[in-house]
Design a protein around this motif. Structure first.
Motif, PDB file in Angstrom:
ATOM      1  N   GLU A   6      -6.483 -15.099  44.080  1.00 30.02           N
ATOM      2  CA  GLU A   6      -7.781 -15.596  44.020  1.00 30.02           C
ATOM      3  C   GLU A   6      -8.729 -14.647  45.015  1.00 30.02           C
ATOM      4  O   GLU A   6      -8.445 -13.979  45.757  1.00 30.02           O
ATOM      5  N   TYR A   8     -12.946 -14.975  46.066  1.00 23.97           N
ATOM      6  CA  TYR A   8     -14.113 -15.554  46.293  1.00 23.97           C
ATOM      7  C   TYR A   8     -15.154 -14.884  46.940  1.00 23.97           C
ATOM      8  O   TYR A   8     -14.870 -14.285  47.844  1.00 23.97           O
ATOM      9  N   ARG A  56     -16.180 -18.066  42.380  1.00 20.91           N
ATOM     10  CA  ARG A  56     -14.758 -17.814  42.178  1.00 20.91           C
ATOM     11  C   ARG A  56     -14.745 -16.516  41.199  1.00 20.91           C
ATOM     12  O   ARG A  56     -15.188 -16.730  39.971  1.00 20.91           O
TER      13      ARG A  56
END
Length: 64
Positions: A6, A8, A56
């Motif tokens: 991930e 962000y 994101r």
């Protein structure tokens, strides 16, 4: 390119949802840098101090 972790970033977004800039962090003796985080909770904490919208990252392409 597939993203396996991930990522962000905080961004300034206009009313149409277009990214218009990025809040930058840094101290008085360091260069400003874009705020990027590897967890949503970290991005939320940063947003409380720097503002912006949490985005994101879902795609990447090599720059060189």
């Amino acid at each position: 390119m597939e993203i396996r972790r991930e990522l962000y970033v905080l961004a300034h977004v206009d009313v149409d949802g277009n990214v218009t800039g990025y809040p930058k962090g840094g101290g008085s003796s360091t260069k400003p840098s874009i705020k990027a985080h590897d967890s949503l909770s970290s991005a939320k904490r940063s947003r409380a101090h720097c503002g912006g919208t949490i985005m994101r990252i879902t795609a990447l392409e090599p720059a060189e």
